[in-house]
Design an enzyme around this catalytic site. Sequence first.
Site, PDB file in Angstrom:
ATOM      1  N   LEU A  73       0.580  -0.812   0.329  1.00 57.29           N
ATOM      2  CA  LEU A  73      -0.047   0.229   0.355  1.00 57.29           C
ATOM      3  C   LEU A  73       1.118   1.459  -0.382  1.00 57.29           C
ATOM      4  CD1 LEU A  73      -1.997  -2.510   0.372  1.00 57.29           C
ATOM      5  CD2 LEU A  73      -2.938  -0.386   2.263  1.00 57.29           C
ATOM      6  N   ASN A 122       4.204  -7.422   6.695  1.00 55.21           N
ATOM      7  CA  ASN A 122       4.799  -6.661   8.141  1.00 55.21           C
ATOM      8  C   ASN A 122       4.893  -5.342   8.783  1.00 55.21           C
ATOM      9  OD1 ASN A 122       4.692  -5.671   5.094  1.00 55.21           O
ATOM     10  ND2 ASN A 122       7.292  -4.429   6.212  1.00 55.21           N
ATOM     11  N   GLU A 123       2.771  -5.508   8.823  1.00 54.89           N
ATOM     12  CA  GLU A 123       2.307  -4.639   9.399  1.00 54.89           C
ATOM     13  C   GLU A 123       2.179  -4.437  10.149  1.00 54.89           C
ATOM     14  OE1 GLU A 123       1.478  -6.838   7.334  1.00 54.89           O
ATOM     15  OE2 GLU A 123      -0.071  -5.790   5.325  1.00 54.89           O
ATOM     16  N   GLY A 140       1.375  -5.125   1.677  1.00 51.92           N
ATOM     17  CA  GLY A 140       0.304  -5.973   0.041  1.00 51.92           C
ATOM     18  C   GLY A 140       0.522  -6.233  -0.381  1.00 51.92           C
TER      19      GLY A 140
HETATM   20  C1  LIG Z   1      -6.778   4.512   3.972  1.00 53.46           C
HETATM   21  C2  LIG Z   1      -6.940   3.820   5.509  1.00 53.46           C
HETATM   22  C3  LIG Z   1      -5.822   4.885   6.127  1.00 53.46           C
HETATM   23  C4  LIG Z   1      -5.167   3.882   7.892  1.00 53.46           C
HETATM   24  C5  LIG Z   1      -5.009   2.180   7.597  1.00 53.46           C
HETATM   25  C6  LIG Z   1      -4.390   2.123   9.042  1.00 53.46           C
HETATM   26  C7  LIG Z   1      -4.397   0.435   8.708  1.00 53.46           C
HETATM   27  C8  LIG Z   1      -4.104  -0.070   7.109  1.00 53.46           C
HETATM   28  C9  LIG Z   1      -3.820  -1.066   7.288  1.00 53.46           C
HETATM   29  C10 LIG Z   1      -3.459  -2.037   5.901  1.00 53.46           C
HETATM   30  C11 LIG Z   1      -2.273  -2.719   5.670  1.00 53.46           C
HETATM   31  C12 LIG Z   1      -1.028  -2.206   5.254  1.00 53.46           C
HETATM   32  C13 LIG Z   1      -0.310  -2.504   3.711  1.00 53.46           C
HETATM   33  C14 LIG Z   1       0.635  -2.239   3.567  1.00 53.46           C
HETATM   34  O1  LIG Z   1       1.069  -2.678   2.399  1.00 53.46           O
HETATM   35  S1  LIG Z   1       1.623  -1.040   4.562  1.00 53.46           S
HETATM   36  C15 LIG Z   1       2.814  -0.545   3.161  1.00 53.46           C
HETATM   37  C16 LIG Z   1       4.028  -1.616   3.997  1.00 53.46           C
HETATM   38  N1  LIG Z   1       5.133  -1.152   3.046  1.00 53.46           N
HETATM   39  C17 LIG Z   1       6.607  -1.610   3.481  1.00 53.46           C
HETATM   40  O2  LIG Z   1       6.512  -1.764   4.830  1.00 53.46           O
HETATM   41  C18 LIG Z   1       7.529  -1.030   2.607  1.00 53.46           C
HETATM   42  C19 LIG Z   1       8.226   0.177   2.546  1.00 53.46           C
HETATM   43  N2  LIG Z   1       9.469   0.019   2.229  1.00 53.46           N
HETATM   44  C20 LIG Z   1      10.316  -0.880   2.153  1.00 53.46           C
HETATM   45  O3  LIG Z   1      10.530  -1.020   2.545  1.00 53.46           O
HETATM   46  C21 LIG Z   1      11.459  -0.191   0.722  1.00 53.46           C
HETATM   47  O4  LIG Z   1      11.219   0.671   0.564  1.00 53.46           O
HETATM   48  C22 LIG Z   1      11.767  -1.121  -0.119  1.00 53.46           C
HETATM   49  C23 LIG Z   1      10.343  -1.538  -0.737  1.00 53.46           C
HETATM   50  C24 LIG Z   1      12.803  -2.713   0.275  1.00 53.46           C
HETATM   51  C25 LIG Z   1      12.414  -0.389  -1.377  1.00 53.46           C
HETATM   52  O5  LIG Z   1      13.670  -0.466  -0.888  1.00 53.46           O
HETATM   53  P1  LIG Z   1      14.975   0.994  -1.958  1.00 53.46           P
HETATM   54  O6  LIG Z   1      15.215   0.158  -3.378  1.00 53.46           O
HETATM   55  O7  LIG Z   1      16.270   1.288  -0.714  1.00 53.46           O
HETATM   56  O8  LIG Z   1      13.610   1.978  -1.835  1.00 53.46           O
HETATM   57  P2  LIG Z   1      13.826   3.488  -0.862  1.00 53.46           P
HETATM   58  O9  LIG Z   1      13.420   2.623   0.492  1.00 53.46           O
HETATM   59  O10 LIG Z   1      14.640   4.146  -1.701  1.00 53.46           O
HETATM   60  O11 LIG Z   1      12.098   3.819  -1.536  1.00 53.46           O
HETATM   61  C26 LIG Z   1      12.157   4.704  -2.894  1.00 53.46           C
HETATM   62  C27 LIG Z   1      11.187   5.389  -2.191  1.00 53.46           C
HETATM   63  O12 LIG Z   1      10.167   5.163  -2.421  1.00 53.46           O
HETATM   64  C28 LIG Z   1       9.885   5.541  -1.019  1.00 53.46           C
HETATM   65  N3  LIG Z   1       8.951   4.219  -0.325  1.00 53.46           N
HETATM   66  C29 LIG Z   1       8.464   3.129  -0.297  1.00 53.46           C
HETATM   67  N4  LIG Z   1       7.887   2.586   0.208  1.00 53.46           N
HETATM   68  C30 LIG Z   1       6.403   2.882  -0.228  1.00 53.46           C
HETATM   69  C31 LIG Z   1       5.391   2.759  -0.403  1.00 53.46           C
HETATM   70  N5  LIG Z   1       5.333   2.177   0.490  1.00 53.46           N
HETATM   71  N6  LIG Z   1       4.615   3.757  -0.132  1.00 53.46           N
HETATM   72  C32 LIG Z   1       4.766   4.395  -0.591  1.00 53.46           C
HETATM   73  N7  LIG Z   1       6.169   5.110  -0.734  1.00 53.46           N
HETATM   74  C33 LIG Z   1       7.394   4.377  -0.492  1.00 53.46           C
HETATM   75  C34 LIG Z   1      10.732   6.112  -0.653  1.00 53.46           C
HETATM   76  O13 LIG Z   1      10.009   6.792   0.995  1.00 53.46           O
HETATM   77  C35 LIG Z   1      11.483   6.494  -1.374  1.00 53.46           C
HETATM   78  O14 LIG Z   1      10.670   7.756  -1.738  1.00 53.46           O
HETATM   79  P3  LIG Z   1      11.734   9.259  -2.067  1.00 53.46           P
HETATM   80  O15 LIG Z   1      12.433   8.655  -3.655  1.00 53.46           O
HETATM   81  O16 LIG Z   1      11.009   9.968  -2.189  1.00 53.46           O
HETATM   82  O17 LIG Z   1      12.648   9.485  -1.054  1.00 53.46           O
END
Ligand SMILES: CCCCC/C=C\CCCC/C=C/C(=O)SCCNC(=O)CCNC(=O)[C@H](O)C(C)(C)COP(=O)(O)OP(=O)(O)OC[C@H]1O[C@@H](n2cnc3c(N)ncnc32)[C@H](O)[C@@H]1OP(=O)(O)O
Length: 333
Positions: free
Chosen positions: A108, A177-178, A153
Amino acid sequence: MALAVGMRVLTRALHRPWARGLRVAPGRTGPAAGGGDGVRCFGSPRVLVEPDPAAGVAVVKMRNPPVNSFSLEFLTELLISLEKLENDKTFRGIILTSDHPGIFSAGLDLTEMCGRKPEHYMEYWKAVQEMWLRFYLSNLVVIAAINGVSPAGGCLLSLTCDYRVLANNPKYTIGLNETRLGIVAPFWFKDMMVNTVGYRTAERALQLGLLFPPAEALRVGVVDQVVPEDQVQSTARSVMAQWLAIPVCRPGVQNQGLGRAVLSPEALGEAPSCLIQPLAAPDDPWPLDASRQSAFPPRGLPACLCLQAPLFLSLVRTLVGFGVHPKSKRISS
Ligand SMILES: CCCCC/C=C\CCCC/C=C/C(=O)SCCNC(=O)CCNC(=O)[C@H](O)C(C)(C)COP(=O)(O)OP(=O)(O)OC[C@H]1O[C@@H](n2cnc3c(N)ncnc32)[C@H](O)[C@@H]1OP(=O)(O)O
């Protein structure tokens, strides 16, 4: 790392709400996945579709840089591509993969989940649910060719597929990993995991927010096969051929009831509105038992979600942990 990035993204989104991502990737054309002449790729800025009509298969490539996070725009485009393929009788199966090897999907889009208006959360959450339902209930065979890291997600999306092939790269972890972000995985995330790896493994994995490297992912069963990185796509195609050799593969499975393990017939009817309906009823009785209440807010809850406390509370009423949520019975019994 996911935790650090999650926090960073959330904090930044709060301070730069205008900076959220309409990152449009350039369009692209090319030969069909099967290499046939005259068949062109189609799709949208964020989703590339490489059709192989002769095989009845389309490769759907996610290309929402930098991390294929599920922005609203991306979800919309992905759903449109799926619908187009489902309505085209040429296709019986799709291979879902990333156009950006190294990252399958970061899940997400965290910037969609804070600093927005309540209507936006409703719209976003509905799109997330729809993505899950449409892939899970698709009449196409869906094979995930997981060519990168796949947290939260991203993992959920792969769990909707019939088979998961993961590239053997220790960086390509997968899991829900939420909890590491201080949020609770919705019950339907949890149920998908339980159906895939069994209750105890899912329980531990969700509580600890485990991201499994390939060997471990294969051992617990969150993926079906781990292959060298350069063989992910070809393996997915071989698996697809095996599936398509069965005349009624995906609809057949659903007829046997297996494809509906998470959903009741009632929920299947109008699933997105049915699932989202509790959001519109914030005065529902608090669904968590006393021990869970005392655990709220979870340690590490992102600050921006705390600022969204009323919304977050009503969401937490809707999204569950293990076996304590009355609404999970409504959907899954
Ligand atoms: C509408 C309801 C509101 C409230 C809801 C409350 C609860 C609901 C829960 C729902 C369940 C949630 C499910 C999810 O999917 S939550 C998302 C979980 N995702 C993660 O934990 C992943 C986080 N990201 C990473 O670990 C890493 O970025 C990576 C995917 C391993 C890639 O690493 P790397 O190649 O080193 O890239 P960067 O870390 O440098 O990231 C590049 C840019 O991308 C941005 N980024 C990363 N992940 C996200 C994301 N999930 N959403 C948006 N943006 C993301 C990161 O900040 C960097 O941005 P930048 O270039 O501007 O610095």
